[in-house]
Design an enzyme around this catalytic site. Structure first.
Site, PDB file in Angstrom:
ATOM      1  N   ASP A 193       0.892  -1.158   0.000  1.00  0.00           N
ATOM      2  CA  ASP A 193       0.000   0.000   0.000  1.00  0.00           C
ATOM      3  C   ASP A 193       0.924   1.199   0.000  1.00  0.00           C
ATOM      4  OD1 ASP A 193      -1.617   2.187   0.569  1.00  0.00           O
ATOM      5  OD2 ASP A 193      -2.937   1.064   1.899  1.00  0.00           O
ATOM      6  N   HIS A 194       1.057   1.860  -1.157  1.00  0.00           N
ATOM      7  CA  HIS A 194       2.102   2.873  -1.274  1.00  0.00           C
ATOM      8  C   HIS A 194       1.895   4.055  -0.339  1.00  0.00           C
ATOM      9  CE1 HIS A 194      -0.846   4.623  -4.125  1.00  0.00           C
ATOM     10  NE2 HIS A 194      -0.291   5.776  -3.811  1.00  0.00           N
ATOM     11  N   HIS A 256      -6.104   2.696   1.553  1.00  0.00           N
ATOM     12  CA  HIS A 256      -5.393   3.909   1.977  1.00  0.00           C
ATOM     13  C   HIS A 256      -6.060   4.598   3.164  1.00  0.00           C
ATOM     14  CE1 HIS A 256      -3.344   3.115  -1.655  1.00  0.00           C
ATOM     15  NE2 HIS A 256      -4.084   3.830  -2.474  1.00  0.00           N
TER      16      HIS A 256
END
Length: 522
Positions: A193-194, A256
């Protein structure tokens, strides 16, 4: 404001030898993120010469053509620029390409042979990192072919990095996870999950737990609400087919947004180990108040879709007119929600989250609004007092902003809000590590702290599925908003009912008109 930045960091250590297997090497993710990240790590000495990259995709390419693709990628997207000089040639010699049909099991045996030769050439110690920049429905079959082709039989470690979406709902995610865990152990799976690789998201823990004047206040006695905004100016671009099946809730909320809630709400871990940190995040997800009825979803969640409008003075089409989007699509491009974390620390504190496409400003911010001073306090009788705010600016500029009240210079009792603003991007420059650099480096080093564990994924899907089910049962009225506005009126009313408002994000002016939202105090 002077900030002293340290220069020693365990994360700066060079990683072990490794072969990167990038599936989907001709795709957008590899071009925009992965190749630039590898080059930056190499330039900073975080990758030694003991590495190789094997790009894998169906289309034919020679090694030289692939290296030229990588060169163009770095020139366009990397914070370090490359020239066709000796340094570039030394780096490019680590890159190889193989045309592979991922449904061809025999091709994986040939891939294993290539990998074995490169391990001898670059002395990588048998360490292999498989990055699947592919559609998630392919994860299971690729994992099986890796095992059948002998790619997991060599000495050294093996790690699998996979991108979202991790399924479409809890049931599909469980199926996907079952397929992958038949081949890889949980501690070998790195679900990326960047947002967890972003500097200021990682800084939340430090600000909270390393400052004595924040941690005692970090609870329901002193905090009125927390607001998380992820606003995008872009539409669906070339992702219309995917996005029309997913929507904003699945695309952004399940991963996110909920991850940022866990970072804000988690307790201090007993040790700074990946599992202890992730244990605390899981406790937050288990404490999320589940919406018990369709009416609760209707009251606490807003969904919207953009119509035609203007972004920075340029006309843009409605969502339903975008490529690969159904003409009468009911998919949400915006959602906002009021979320509660029902534990001792946070009981009664609303977490407001919102995300949307075609909004006026690209920004990711987390606002902590502290409770106001009582109205009968002497100063409050003289001048209305603004609440104190602590703001984590995550993107595009990184920093921390603190808003407090002080006497206006030259006056007797006039009180005005003042700001203490640390702009990290200004201090260290825009040439700071990108999220994928940190996460790729962590994966090579075996640090899973900022990757999501399966129980995190499952709990997040469980929470989101309840909302989707209520929407499907009639609780999901779709509100429309013009592109270039701040979303539907219902989003403003979500906070106004509790006496709050959305605080402006960076790039938005205080008092800026919000479309169709005449809310008192805006």
């Amino acid at each position: 404001m002077m900030i002293e930045l340290g220069h020693t960091d365990k994360n700066a250590a060079s990683a072990d030898g490794v072969i990167f297997f990038i599936f989907g090497a001709t795709g957008d993710l590899a071009r925009r993120k992965l190749f630039p990240a590898i080059y930056s790590l190499y330039r900073e000495g975080k990758l030694t010469e003991r590495f190789a990259v094997i790009g894998l995709a169906r289309r034919p390419r020679t090694n030289d053509q692939f290296r030229e693709d990588v060169f163009r990628s770095i020139g366009e997207f990397c914070r370090y620029k490359a020239n066709h000089d000796g340094n570039w040639r030394a780096f490019a010699e680590h890159f190889y390409y193989m045309s592979l049909d991922i449904n061809d099991a025999a091709g994986f045996a040939r891939l294993n042979e290539l990998a074995g030769n490169l391990e001898q050439t670059f002395r990588t110690g048998g360490n292999r990192l498989f990055y699947l920049a592919l559609a998630p429905e392919l994860f299971g079959s690729v994992s099986s072919h890796l095992r059948a082709g002998g790619l997991l039989d060599n000495a050294g470690w093996h790690r699998l990095v996979i991108e979202k979406p991790l399924g479409y709902d809890l049931q599909s995610a469980e199926t996907l996870n079952r397929q992958i865990t038949q081949v890889f152990r949980e501690d070998e799976i790195y679900r990326i999950d960047h947002y967890l690789g972003k500097e200021m998201v990682q800084n939340i823990e430090v600000v909270r737990f390393a400052n004595a004047f924040f941690e005692p206040l970090w609870n329901n006695k002193y905090i009125a609400n927390i607001q998380i905004t992820v606003s995008e100016t872009v539409g669906v671009e070339d992702r219309g087919g995917y996005y029309d099946r997913a929507g904003a809730l699945r695309d952004m909320g399940q991963n996110h947004m909920l991850q940022m809630i866990t970072m804000m709400a988690m307790e201090a871990p007993s040790r700074l180990s990946p599992e202890d940190i992730r244990d605390e995040k899981v406790k937050v997800l288990r404490s999320l108040r589940a919406y018990a009825s369709i009416d609760e979803v209707r009251t606490h969640v807003v969904r919207g879709q953009y119509t035609a409008g203007e972004i920075k003075g340029k006309p843009v089409p409605a969502y339903r007119d975008e490529d690969a989007v159904a003409p009468g699509s009911e998919t949400e491009t915006y959602f906002a929600a009021k979320v509660y974390v029902d534990n001792f620390r946070w009981a009664g504190v609303p977490f407001y989250v919102r995300t949307g496409k075609r909004l006026p400003v690209k920004s990711t911010e987390i606002v902590v609004e502290f409770k106001k001073m009582p109205d009968h306090v002497y100063f409050a009788q003289k001048t209305p007092l603004e609440p104190n705010l602590l703001v984590f600016r995550v993107n595009p500029m990184e920093g921390i902003y603190l808003k407090m009240n002080a006497k206006r210079p030259g006056s007797q009792w006039a009180i005005v809000p003042i700001a203490m603003d640390f702009c990290q991007s200004c201090e260290v420059g825009l040439n700071t590590p990108e999220a994928y650099e940190r996460l790729l480096h962590d994966a090579v080093r075996g640090d899973a702290t900022y990757f999501t564990r399966w129980d995190e994924v499952a709990l997040a899907w469980k929470f989101v599925d309840r909302i989707e089910q209520a929407w499907n049962a009639g609780a999901g009225e779709l509100h429309f908003y013009p592109a270039g506005s701040w979303g539907p009126k219902a989003s403003q009313e979500l906070l106004a009912r509790d006496g709050f408002k959305w605080w402006p994000v960076q790039g938005q002016q205080e008092g800026e008109v919000v479309w169709a939202a005449p809310v008192t105090g805006m």
